[in-house]
Design a protein around this motif. Structure first.
Motif, PDB file in Angstrom:
ATOM      1  N   ASP A  94      -4.368   4.544  -4.491  1.00 13.33           N
ATOM      2  CA  ASP A  94      -3.926   4.259  -5.934  1.00 13.33           C
ATOM      3  C   ASP A  94      -4.020   5.591  -6.751  1.00 13.33           C
ATOM      4  O   ASP A  94      -4.035   5.575  -7.997  1.00 13.33           O
ATOM      5  N   GLY A  96     -12.266   4.971  -9.805  1.00 14.32           N
ATOM      6  CA  GLY A  96     -10.910   4.838  -9.856  1.00 14.32           C
ATOM      7  C   GLY A  96     -10.222   4.483  -8.539  1.00 14.32           C
ATOM      8  O   GLY A  96      -8.953   4.218  -8.361  1.00 14.32           O
ATOM      9  N   LYS A  97     -10.917   4.918  -7.561  1.00 14.40           N
ATOM     10  CA  LYS A  97     -10.295   4.520  -6.047  1.00 14.40           C
ATOM     11  C   LYS A  97     -10.895   3.263  -5.560  1.00 14.40           C
ATOM     12  O   LYS A  97     -11.737   2.543  -6.109  1.00 14.40           O
ATOM     13  N   LYS A  98     -10.029   2.834  -4.777  1.00 21.85           N
ATOM     14  CA  LYS A  98     -10.502   1.231  -4.350  1.00 21.85           C
ATOM     15  C   LYS A  98     -11.951   1.414  -3.595  1.00 21.85           C
ATOM     16  O   LYS A  98     -12.328   2.379  -3.174  1.00 21.85           O
ATOM     17  N   TYR A 115       5.132  -2.939  -9.700  1.00 21.53           N
ATOM     18  CA  TYR A 115       4.104  -2.987  -8.630  1.00 21.53           C
ATOM     19  C   TYR A 115       3.490  -1.372  -8.443  1.00 21.53           C
ATOM     20  O   TYR A 115       2.460  -1.317  -8.499  1.00 21.53           O
ATOM     21  N   GLN A 134      -6.601   0.567 -15.430  1.00 22.89           N
ATOM     22  CA  GLN A 134      -4.996   0.805 -15.517  1.00 22.89           C
ATOM     23  C   GLN A 134      -4.457  -0.274 -14.694  1.00 22.89           C
ATOM     24  O   GLN A 134      -3.175  -0.029 -14.390  1.00 22.89           O
ATOM     25  N   ASN A 135      -4.917  -1.511 -14.661  1.00 22.07           N
ATOM     26  CA  ASN A 135      -4.505  -2.551 -13.978  1.00 22.07           C
ATOM     27  C   ASN A 135      -4.309  -2.537 -12.516  1.00 22.07           C
ATOM     28  O   ASN A 135      -3.399  -2.971 -11.816  1.00 22.07           O
ATOM     29  N   ASN A 136      -4.964  -1.421 -11.889  1.00 20.58           N
ATOM     30  CA  ASN A 136      -4.465  -1.050 -10.297  1.00 20.58           C
ATOM     31  C   ASN A 136      -5.631  -1.972  -9.774  1.00 20.58           C
ATOM     32  O   ASN A 136      -6.781  -2.004 -10.193  1.00 20.58           O
ATOM     33  N   PRO A 137      -5.482  -2.351  -8.510  1.00 18.58           N
ATOM     34  CA  PRO A 137      -6.347  -3.165  -7.884  1.00 18.58           C
ATOM     35  C   PRO A 137      -7.524  -2.064  -7.068  1.00 18.58           C
ATOM     36  O   PRO A 137      -7.113  -1.258  -6.470  1.00 18.58           O
ATOM     37  N   LEU A 145      -1.314 -12.074   0.571  1.00 16.31           N
ATOM     38  CA  LEU A 145      -0.310 -11.504  -0.503  1.00 16.31           C
ATOM     39  C   LEU A 145      -0.201 -12.381  -1.705  1.00 16.31           C
ATOM     40  O   LEU A 145      -0.023 -11.856  -2.735  1.00 16.31           O
ATOM     41  N   GLU A 175       0.266  -3.514  -1.850  1.00 14.94           N
ATOM     42  CA  GLU A 175       0.593  -4.821  -0.773  1.00 14.94           C
ATOM     43  C   GLU A 175       1.743  -5.587  -1.138  1.00 14.94           C
ATOM     44  O   GLU A 175       2.579  -6.014  -0.504  1.00 14.94           O
ATOM     45  N   LEU A 176       1.920  -5.836  -2.699  1.00 10.17           N
ATOM     46  CA  LEU A 176       2.931  -6.552  -3.180  1.00 10.17           C
ATOM     47  C   LEU A 176       4.205  -5.613  -3.159  1.00 10.17           C
ATOM     48  O   LEU A 176       5.356  -6.158  -2.773  1.00 10.17           O
ATOM     49  N   HIS A 185      -2.539 -10.633  -9.797  1.00 13.53           N
ATOM     50  CA  HIS A 185      -1.634  -9.764 -10.419  1.00 13.53           C
ATOM     51  C   HIS A 185      -0.908 -10.251 -11.689  1.00 13.53           C
ATOM     52  O   HIS A 185      -1.060  -9.749 -12.813  1.00 13.53           O
ATOM     53  N   HIS A 203      -2.924 -11.875  -3.987  1.00 15.83           N
ATOM     54  CA  HIS A 203      -2.482 -10.474  -4.787  1.00 15.83           C
ATOM     55  C   HIS A 203      -1.486 -10.832  -5.939  1.00 15.83           C
ATOM     56  O   HIS A 203      -1.849 -10.451  -7.021  1.00 15.83           O
ATOM     57  N   GLU A 239       1.313   0.133 -11.405  1.00 23.45           N
ATOM     58  CA  GLU A 239       0.005  -0.530 -11.528  1.00 23.45           C
ATOM     59  C   GLU A 239      -0.772  -0.455  -9.983  1.00 23.45           C
ATOM     60  O   GLU A 239      -2.016  -0.722  -9.695  1.00 23.45           O
ATOM     61  N   GLY A 240      -0.052   0.272  -9.278  1.00 19.01           N
ATOM     62  CA  GLY A 240      -0.568   0.372  -7.765  1.00 19.01           C
ATOM     63  C   GLY A 240      -0.848  -0.830  -6.902  1.00 19.01           C
ATOM     64  O   GLY A 240      -1.757  -0.867  -6.177  1.00 19.01           O
ATOM     65  N   TRP A 241      -0.048  -1.879  -6.990  1.00 19.73           N
ATOM     66  CA  TRP A 241      -0.333  -3.034  -6.243  1.00 19.73           C
ATOM     67  C   TRP A 241       0.781  -2.668  -5.015  1.00 19.73           C
ATOM     68  O   TRP A 241       1.686  -3.434  -4.749  1.00 19.73           O
TER      69      TRP A 241
END
Lengths: 143, 1239
Positions: free
Chosen positions: B800, A118-120, B615, A11-14, A27, B622-623, A34, A30, B618-620
Motif C-alpha cells: 500500500d 500505514g502498512k497492512k 482502486y 487514506q482509505n487504503n485497506p 472479493l 484485490e479489487l 470499499h 472488498h 486507494e490501494g485496493w
C-alpha cells in the motif's frame, strides 16, 4: 452473522480485511467495504447532517440494504473500522460494543514496534483476537 | 360506518375546493357573479394551521355556490357532520334596499332569520344600485347601509360591506376578501377542532373490540383532505403520516388473519404514486384495509402532498425506504403472491419513483440536497438493477451477467424468491428447454488474458438447481444425488453443495403446494434440469408481469442487456453526481464489462481506466487485480501499447500473492516482448511501483567539494524473473530545490536486475555543494525507456505504499561546502643563508582529508634554485603539543623517507597521506650583489625585501587529482653577518684604529675562523700588512644575534687619486662555519659533494672615507642688552662669527662673508640691513660681530631673527652657543602721556 470486518486507513487504503464466509468470495466483501467508504466520506464531509454524531466514533448503520448491513466506526486518526453483517436485527449498542473491542485490538496491534504505520496489519494475534470478537458478537454475549 | 366509505370517496373526488355559499336575498347574484368570481382563488389568505399558528396561504381555491343550488341542499344532518369538510366555509348575504322603511319592515327580519344559525360564518354585502350621478339615490343607499351596519355589526366584528354596482373600488374588494378569509378561517378552525375531538374520541377506543380502523381513517383523511383543500399541505401530510403510523400498528397487531392483497391483475406494477388507482372500497375487508394496496395508497397521498410542497427529494428518500421496507413485507407474504412478484413490484416501484421525482425535480436546491437527491436516484436505480438481474438470472441470462464483485455482492446475498411452490414446466415447452440448454452450453466463461484463472464469484445465494427442486416440495432429499449427476453442472462447485442454511427457515408449507403438483406435466419423480427451471421461471414471470414492455426487456438477451445497461448507467450517472463517487465508478466498471463484451473497446477502456484509477489510488489491490486484466486486454486489442505496458507494469507491481508466479511471468514476458519490439510511439514507462530504490542505510555519502564518488543504491525489482536492462541511470536532486537539476548518473554495474534487492553503484561526478536526495531512476529495457519515482524506505515496496510517492527526505549524498582540505606552511621561522644550499621545510597538514597520491609542485621563483640532484626528505611532523603524548607510543615518530624531486614535482608517499608531514627540500637563494658593510661615512639601509624569495606551491590531491591547493610562501634569506665600521681612534700620527663590528644575522652560532681586510687605495695596513686584524683571536664564536668587533690598524696612504677614491671598496673576507638547526633557521649548507669542507666564506665590501674636516666657522648669539623685550621697543641683535681654522681650500677662502638675517616680518621689523658682506680674516681665531636692530611687533613668545651664512655650508658652521628658539616679548608699556591724573 458477521461476514466481514475491515480496517481502512486514513487514506482509505485497506489495512486489514477478514471475511468470515465459507465461500471463496472475499472479493465481493472488498467491494462492499470499499463502497461503504462513500457513506463514511459523505458523513464526514457533511457534518451538518449528522451533527449529533459529530464527536462520536461510532458511525452507526451505513447501508440500509435489504440483505446485509454495514456498520462503521471512525477513530480520531481517521482510521475506519467497517463491519458487514447479514444479521438484519442488530442492536446499535451491540455494534458499538463490538467496535470498541475491535478498536482496542487494533490499538494493541499497531502499538507493536515492528508494525509499520500505514502498512497492512499482518499480525496473527490480531487476527485471532478479531476472530474471537466476531465469534462473541455472533453468540450474543456482548459483554 | 364503513358503509360511508364509498360515499366519502365520491364526495372527496367531487369536491376539491372550499365552498362559499351565497345567500341571494335580493336577487342580485347574476349582477355580481362575474366580479365575485374574479376574486377566487383567494390571492392571499391568513389561516391557522393545526397548531393554531397563523399561516399565509396563497391562491386558496374557492367556489361560490348559491344556497339554492342543489349541491348544498337536501343533506341529512348526520352526513353534514361527517363530511363537514365539504360544507360552505362562509356565507355571503347579498342584499340591497333603497328605502329605510322597507329595510326595517321586510329586509331586517329576514336577514335576522338567515344569520341566526350560529354554525354559519356569514357576512353581508350591501349592493348599492345607485348611480353616482344620482345624489338622492346615493344618499338613500348610504343611509340604509348605515342602518344595516348599526343593526348587524357588533363591537367585536364588522360583518357588513358595501358594494357599488356602478364603480366599485379597490377598498371594497380588500374589505370583501378580508371578511371572506375571516369567515373561512373561523370555519376551518371550528371544523379542525371538531375533527380532532372526534379523532381523539376514536383513538381512545383503539384497544377496545369496537375499534374500527375504517372510521378512524375516514375522520383522519377528512381532516387531511380539509387541510389539503385549504392548501395547508404540511398539516395534511402530517395527518397522513399519523395515519400510516396508526395503520402499521394496527396491521401488525396479532389477531385475525387478514388478506394481504396484491393478487389482482396489474398489482405487480407498483401504485406508489397513484392514489386513485383502486377505490378504497375495493380494498376494504372487515373494516380493515388490505395492506398491499393501503400502504401504497397512503404513500401515494404523501407523495402527492410532497410534490405540492415541491419536495421531490423527500419523495425519493421516503420512496426508497418505503420500497425497501415494503419489499420485506412482500417477502413475508411471498408464498401467497405470484412467482417473483416481489422483484417485479420493486422494479416498477423504483422506476416509477425515479420517473416522477426526476420530473418534479427543479434542481434549484442547496448543493447538499442536490447530492442527496442524486444519491437517492442512484440507490433506486441500483435497487432496480439488482432485482432486474435476479429475474434475468432466473430465466437463464445468468451466464451473460458479469461475475464481478459488485454483482456478486448484491446477488449472492439476496435470497431466492420463496414461492409456495416453484413453478413447473408448462407442457409443450421442450423446444424452449432445448434453446435454454443450448444457451447455457454455448456460454463459456471468457478466457482472460495471461491465462488468468479465477473461480467466478457467485451470483446466487445457493445453488438454483437445488433450491428450485427443493421448493417443488415433492422431491425427497434422496433424489438430490441423482440430480447432481444429471445436471449440466454449471455453477456447481464444492462450496455451494453445502446446504443453504438460510433457506431452511422459509415460509413454505408443504400442504400449500398440493394443488401445484397436480398441474405439473412432469413426472413426479424427476427433478427439473437447470434449463427446465429457466423455462418454468420464464413462464411464471409472464404470468406475474402485466406490463408488456417489462416482459419485452426479459424476452431476449439483447433486450435484457439493453435494459440492464439503462439501469446501470442510470445508477452510475446519478451516483457520479452525488457524494458516492465510488459507487458510480464501480458501476462504470459494469458498463465497461458490457461494452467489452460487445466489442466497444474504446468505451470500455475509458470506464475501466476510471475503475482502475479508483482502486489503485486507494490501494485496493484485490479489487484492482480483478479488473486490471480486463483493462489490459482492451488496451491490447486497441493496440494502445503505452497503456498496455502501463497495465502490465501495474499488474506486476501488485502484491505478489494476488497472482500466481506463472501469471506474473506472463506479465513480465509481455513487457519484455513489447520493449524489444518496434513500438510505433515509444512512451517513457513509469515503473515507480515496480522498480523501487533507496539509498543505503546509514549516514549519507559525504564528499568534499569537487570530489567524485561512488554511490551505491539498493534497487528492488518487482519482476518475478531476472530482467535485463540496457542501461540504468539515476538522478539526484538537491534537497533545497525541487527541480532535478542534475544530469543522470549512469551506473557502471551490469544491468541484470534479479528479483528483490540489487545493489547498484553509481559513479558520481563532482557536484555542487549541498545535500542530495534520490530523484528518479531511469533506464531502458530493450528500446523502452522507463522511469521510476518509487522510493522505498527499507525493504521492498509495501503493497500500500506505492500510493504515496513522497520524496524521501533522507539525503543520500552530501557535498560539503568548499573548505581547506590541506594546509602547507613553511617550517622555518627565521632567515636562511643566502647563496648557500639550505633546507626549506614545508609542513603539509591534511585536514580530515586523505592526500593519497598527492603531487606537490614546487616552483621556486626568481633568484632561487631548487637543487634537484638532492633527495627530498619527508618526515613525520609533530608539533610541540603532540610530542608530549605521542613520544612514547608511536614507533613511527622518527620516520624519514627520502624521495626524488623531478621537474619540481614530488609524489607524496602513501604513509604520508593522512598524517602531517614535514617536507625538506634544498634550495639556494642567489644574490649576485656583494654585501656592503655600514660605516658612518656611508650609512645604508637594508630592506627586508632584498632577502625575500618566493616559492609557489601547488598540491594536487584527491582521488582524481581534482583537488588543488595552491600557496605561495615567502622565505627570508640573509647574509650571515652585518658588518659596520667605525674609526675608534685617530692618533696624532695619522694612524686610524678601524673597528669592524660583525653582528650575527642568523639564529645559529657562527664560528669566524679567519678575517682578512683588503683595503682600498688610499689606505694601508700597518704592521704585517696581510690584512689580518690586530690581534689573532680566531676562531671567534658569535652567538645568535650577538656582535663581535675586530680591530684593524690602518692609516691613510699618501696617494690621492680622486677616481680611485670614488670607485673602489675595501673588501672584508670572512671565513666561517655555522652550526644551526634547520627547523629554526640558518644551518650549515647541504653538502653537495660528500666530504666537502664545511668552511664557508663571506665577502663584504666596505667603503672607507677619508676623515672629514672640522667646522671652520662658529656663530654665537649674544645676549640682549635689555632684560626684556617690549613691543615697539628697539632692540639690538648681535651675533659673533669666529673662524675656527684656516681654510685649506681656496674655494672657501676669502675675506668677506655673506650674511643674511631671516626674520618673520609679522613679528619683527628689521631696522638695519638684512644681508650684507662682512669681512673676516682667514686666520684661525679671527672674529667679528654682526649687529642688526629690530623692533618686535607682537607680544608673546616668538622666534627671534636668525643669522644665516648662505655661502658657507651648514656643516662647516658650529653654532656655539646656540641661539634661543623663542624669546619673550612683552606688550608695550602703558603710555601715560594722554592720561589725566585721577585726582
Amino acid at each position: 452473522m458477521i461476514v466481514c470486518v475491515a480496517v481502512v486507513g486514513h487514506q482509505n487504503n485497506p489495512l486489514y480485511l477478514q471475511s468470515f464466509t465459507e465461500a471463496d468470495d472475499a472479493l465481493k466483501l472488498h467491494h462492499i467495504v470499499h463502497c461503504s467508504l462513500d457513506v463514511i466520506d459523505e458523513r464526514v464531509n457533511n457534518p451538518k447532517r449528522s451533527a449529533p454524531t459529530l464527536n462520536e466514533t461510532f458511525l452507526g448503520l451505513l447501508y440500509p440494504t435489504e440483505n446485509y448491513k454495514v456498520y462503521g466506526y471512525l477513530t480520531n486518526t481517521k482510521v475506519k473500522f467497517i463491519m458487514v453483517t447479514t444479521d438484519l436485527d442488530v442492536k446499535d449498542a451491540d455494534a458499538r460494543n463490538f467496535f470498541r473491542k475491535f478498536h482496542a485490538a487494533y490499538v494493541d496491534a499497531v502499538s507493536n514496534p515492528f508494525h509499520v504505520p500505514g502498512k497492512k496489519i499482518a499480525s496473527r494475534s490480531f487476527g485471532a483476537r478479531v476472530s474471537t470478537i466476531v465469534k462473541s458478537f455472533g453468540s450474543g454475549t456482548t459483554g | 360506518m364503513a358503509n360511508y366509505l364509498a360515499q366519502f370517496q365520491t364526495i372527496k373526488s367531487s369536491c376539491d375546493r372550499i365552498v362559499i355559499a351565497v345567500e341571494d336575498v335580493s336577487d342580485l347574484w347574476l349582477n355580481v357573479k362575474e366580479s365575485f368570481e374574479q376574486r377566487v382563488p383567494v390571492k392571499k389568505a391568513g389561516l391557522n394551521n393545526k397548531a393554531r399558528n397563523p399561516v399565509f396561504v396563497e391562491n386558496l381555491p374557492a367556489e361560490f355556490i348559491q344556497t339554492t343550488d342543489s349541491r348544498l341542499r337536501s343533506r341529512f344532518p348526520q352526513e353534514q357532520y361527517l363530511f363537514w369538510f365539504r360544507e360552505p366555509y362562509a356565507t355571503v348575504v347579498l342584499v340591497t334596499c333603497e328605502d329605510l322603511d322597507e329595510f326595517k319592515t321586510i329586509l331586517k327580519p329576514r336577514l335576522k332569520l338567515i344569520v341566526q344559525n350560529d354554525e354559519r360564518e356569514w357576512f353581508i354585502v350591501f349592493v348599492s344600485k345607485a348611480h353616482p350621478s344620482n345624489d338622492q339615490a346615493t344618499k338613500m343607499a348610504k343611509r340604509v347601509y348605515a342602518r344595516l351596519e348599526a343593526d348587524f355589526n357588533t363591537k367585536k366584528r364588522e360583518r357588513c360591506c358595501k358594494f357599488d354596482l356602478h364603480g366599485s373600488d379597490a377598498e371594497f374588494w380588500d374589505d370583501f376578501d378580508s371578511k371572506m378569509v375571516d369567515c373561512i378561517r373561523n370555519t376551518l378552525d371550528r371544523r379542525v377542532q371538531f375533527y380532532e375531538e372526534e379523532i381523539r374520541r376514536l383513538s381512545e377506543q383503539r384497544f377496545t373490540p369496537i375499534w374500527n380502523f375504517c372510521n378512524f381513517f375516514i375522520l383522519k383523511e377528512s381532516l387531511a383532505f380539509m387541510f389539503e383543500m385549504s392548501n395547508l399541505h404540511e398539516d395534511s401530510l402530517r395527518e397522513y403520516d399519523e395515519l400510516e403510523l396508526c395503520y402499521s400498528e394496527s396491521v401488525n397487531s396479532p389477531g385475525k388473519h387478514r388478506e394481504f392483497g396484491g393478487l389482482d391483475k396489474g398489482d405487480d406494477q407498483a401504485a406508489l404514486l397513484n392514489p386513485g388507482l383502486k377505490s378504497l372500497t375495493q380494498i376494504v375487508q372487515d373494516d380493515v384495509f388490505r395492506e398491499f394496496e393501503f400502504r401504497q395508497y397512503i404513500f401515494a397521498c404523501q407523495a402527492k402532498l410532497l410534490f405540492k410542497l415541491s419536495r421531490p427529494i423527500e419523495v425519493a428518500a421516503r420512496g426508497h425506504s418505503f420500497v425497501v421496507g415494503f419489499s420485506k413485507t412482500l417477502a413475508l407474504h411471498e408464498n401467497s403472491l405470484p412467482f417473483c412478484f416481489r422483484e417485479v413490484w420493486v422494479i416498477t416501484a423504483c422506476l416509477g419513483l425515479i420517473k416522477s421525482t426526476t420530473s418534479h425535480y427543479g434542481g434549484v436546491v442547496a448543493i447538499d440536497s442536490e447530492k442527496e437527491f442524486y444519491r437517492l436516484q442512484g440507490d433506486l436505480y441500483s435497487l432496480c438493477r439488482v432485482k432486474f438481474m435476479r429475474l434475468a438470472y432466473l430465466i437463464g441470462y445468468g451466464v451473460e451477467i458479469e461475475k464481478s464483485p459488485v454483482n456478486s455482492a448484491s446477488l449472492s446475498m439476496l435470497p431466492w424468491p420463496k414461492p409456495a411452490t416453484w413453478p413447473s414446466i408448462p407442457p409443450d415447452s421442450s423446444a424452449e428447454v432445448m434453446e435454454k440448454e443450448k444457451m447455457v452450453l454455448q456460454a463459456k466463461s471468457r478466457e482472460k488474458l495471461f491465462n488468468i484463472h479465477r473461480k467466478p464469484l457467485p451470483l446466487e445465494p445457493s445453488l438454483l438447481l437445488r433450491e428450485a427442486n427443493r421448493r417443488r416440495a415433492f422431491l425427497s432429499v434422496g433424489n438430490l444425488s441423482e440430480l447432481y449427476d444429471s445436471a449440466d453442472g454449471s455453477g456447481l462447485d464444492a462450496n455451494s453443495k453445502l446446504p443453504p442454511s438460510r433457506s431452511s427457515s422459509n415460509f413454505m408449507t408443504r400442504t400449500m403446494s398440493g394443488p401445484a403438483t397436480s398441474e405439473t406435466s412432469l413426472p413426479v419423480d424427476r427433478p427439473m434440469r437447470l434449463s427446465e427451471i429457466h423455462v418454468a421461471a420464464e413462464h411464471a414471470l409472464k404470468q406475474t408481469i402485466s406490463d408488456p414492455d417489462f416482459m419485452t426487456s426479459l424476452s431476449s438477451v439483447k433486450e435484457f442487456e439493453k435494459r440492464y445497461m439503462e439501469l446501470t448507467k442510470g445508477a452510475a450517472d446519478n451516483y457520479h453526481r452525488s457524494w458516492w463517487k465510488r459507487h458510480g465508478v464501480v458501476l462504470d466498471g459494469e458498463i465497461a464489462a458490457l461494452f467489452f463484451k460487445h466489442g466497444n473497446y474504446d468505451l470500455a477502456v475509458k470506464s475501466y481506466e476510471k475503475v482502475c484509477a479508483l482502486y489503485s489510488a486507494e490501494g485496493w489491490e484485490e479489487l484492482l487485480a480483478d479488473v486490471l486484466p480486463d483493462l489490459a486486454e482492451c488496451q491490447k486489442i486497441l493496440n494502445d501499447e503505452a497503456g498496455y505496458l502501463a497495465s502490465c507494469v501495474k499488474l506486476l507491481s501488485l502484491d505478489s500473492g494476488l497472482f500466481s508466479s506463472k501469471e506474473r511471468q506472463a506479465f513480465q514476458s509481455e513487457v519484455v516482448r513489447l520493449a524489444h519490439s518496434e513500438m510505433k510511439h515509444p512512451v517513457p514507462l513509469d515503473v515507480s511501483s515496480l522498480i523501487t530504490f533507496a539509498g543505503n542505510a546509514g549516514p549519507p555519502l559525504e564528499l568534499c567539494d569537487g570530489d567524485p564518488g561512488t554511490l551505491s543504491v539498493a534497487v528492488w525489482s518487482g519482476f518475478p524473473d531476472d530482467i535485463t536492462l540496457e542501461s540504468l541511470s539515476l538522478r539526484l536532486s538537491a534537497s533545497s530545490s525541487a527541480d532535478e537539476g542534475i544530469k543522470a548518473i549512469k551506473s557502471s554495474d551490469s544491468h541484470v536486475l534479479a528479483p528483490g534487492r540489487n545493489t547498484i553503484s553509481f559513479d558520481i561526478p563532482p557536484q555542487q555543494p549541498g545535500s542530495y536526495v534520490l530523484g528518479a531512476l531511469t533506464g531502458q529495457i530493450g528500446k523502452l525507456s522507463f522511469r521510476s519515482h518509487g522510493f522505498s524506505q527499507d525493504g521492498p515496496v509495501g503493497t500500500d505504499e506505492f500510493m504515496s510517492f513522497e520524496k524521501p527526505t533522507r539525503p543520500v549524498l552530501k557535498v560539503r561546502k568548499p573548505r581547506a582540505l590541506v594546509d602547507i606552511t613553511p617550517a622555518v621561522s627565521s632567515a636562511l643563508l643566502m647563496n648557500e644550499l639550505q633546507w626549506i621545510g614545508l609542513i603539509v597538514k591534511p585536514i580530515d582529508y586523505s592526500l593519497k597520491g598527492g603531487i606537490l609542485h614546487i616552483d621556486a621563483g626568481a633568484e632561487l634554485k631548487i637543487e634537484e640532484s638532492q633527495m627530498i626528505e619527508i618526515e613525520n611532523y609533530r608539533s610541540d603539543m603532540e610530542h608530549v603524548g605521542a613520544a612514547r607510543s608511536s614507533t613511527e615518530a622518527g620516520r624519514v623517507e627520502k624521495i626524488l624531486i623531478e621537474n619540481g614535482k614530488i609524489k607524496l608517499p602513501d604513509w604520508a597521506s593522512d598524517v602531517t608531514t614535514l617536507v625538506w627540500f634544498p634550495v639556494r637563494a642567489i644574490d649576485g650583489t656583494i654585501a656592503r658593510g655600514e660605516s658612518p661615512a656611508s650609512p645604508q639601509k637594508q630592506s627586508i625585501v632584498d632577502g625575500m624569495r618566493m616559492i609557489a606551491l601547488k598540491l594536487e590531491f584527491g582521488v582524481f587529482h581534482n583537488q588543488v591547493f595552491e600557496r605561495t610562501i615567502a622565505v627570508h634569506f640573509t647574509n650571515p653577518f652585518h658588518v659596520s665600521t667605525r674609526v675608534v681612534d685617530k692618533c696624532n700620527d695619522g694612524t686610524l684604529l678601524l673597528q669592524v663590528i660583525l653582528s650575527s644575522e642568523v639564529k645559529a652560532t657562527l664560528h669566524v675562523k679567519d678575517v682578512r681586510l683588503d683595503l682600498q687605495s688610499g689606505f694601508e695596513h700597518l704592521g704585517k700588512g696581510d690584512g689580518r686584524p690586530a690581534s689573532n683571536l680566531f676562531p671567534l664564536v658569535i652567538a645568535p644575534s650577538s656582535r663581535a668587533g675586530i680591530l684593524f690598524i690602518i692609516r691613510l696612504s699618501g696617494t690621492k687619486d680622486v677616481d680611485e677614491e670614488e670607485n673602489t671598496d675595501s673588501m672584508l673576507n670572512i671565513k666561517y662555519g655555522i652550526s644551526g638547526d634547520r627547523t629554526t633557521g640558518a644551518h650549515s649548507p647541504v653538502p653537495v659533494n660528500p666530504g666537502e669542507s664545511e668552511e664557508l666564506s663571506f665577502k663584504i665590501a666596505l667603503r672607507l672615507k677619508r676623515p672629514v674636516l672640522d667646522p671652520c666657522l662658529a656663530v654665537g648669539f649674544l645676549p640682549f642688552s635689555t632684560d626684556c623685550l617690549r613691543v615697539g621697543q628697539l632692540v639690538n641683535m648681535k651675533w659673533r662669527v669666529e673662524r675656527l681654522k684656516t681654510p685649506e681650500d681656496a674655494s672657501i677662502s676669502g675675506n668677506e662673508i655673506l650674511y643674511q638675517v631671516d626674520a618673520n616680518p609679522q613679528n619683527w621689523m628689521v631696522a638695519g640691513r638684512k644681508c650684507g658682506h662682512v669681512s673676516l680674516s682667514n686666520e684661525q681665531g679671527s672674529r667679528m660681530e654682526i649687529m642688526v636692530t629690530c623692533v618686535p611687533l607682537v607680544s608673546g613668545y616668538v622666534h627671534p631673527p636668525q643669522l644665516g651664512l648662505p655661502e658657507v655650508g651648514e656643516a662647516n658652521i658650529s653654532c656655539n652657543p646656540a641661539g634661543p628658539h623663542l624669546v619673550c616679548v612683552l606688550p608695550p608699556a602703558l603710555s601715560t602721556s594722554y592720561c589725566i591724573p585721577a585726582a
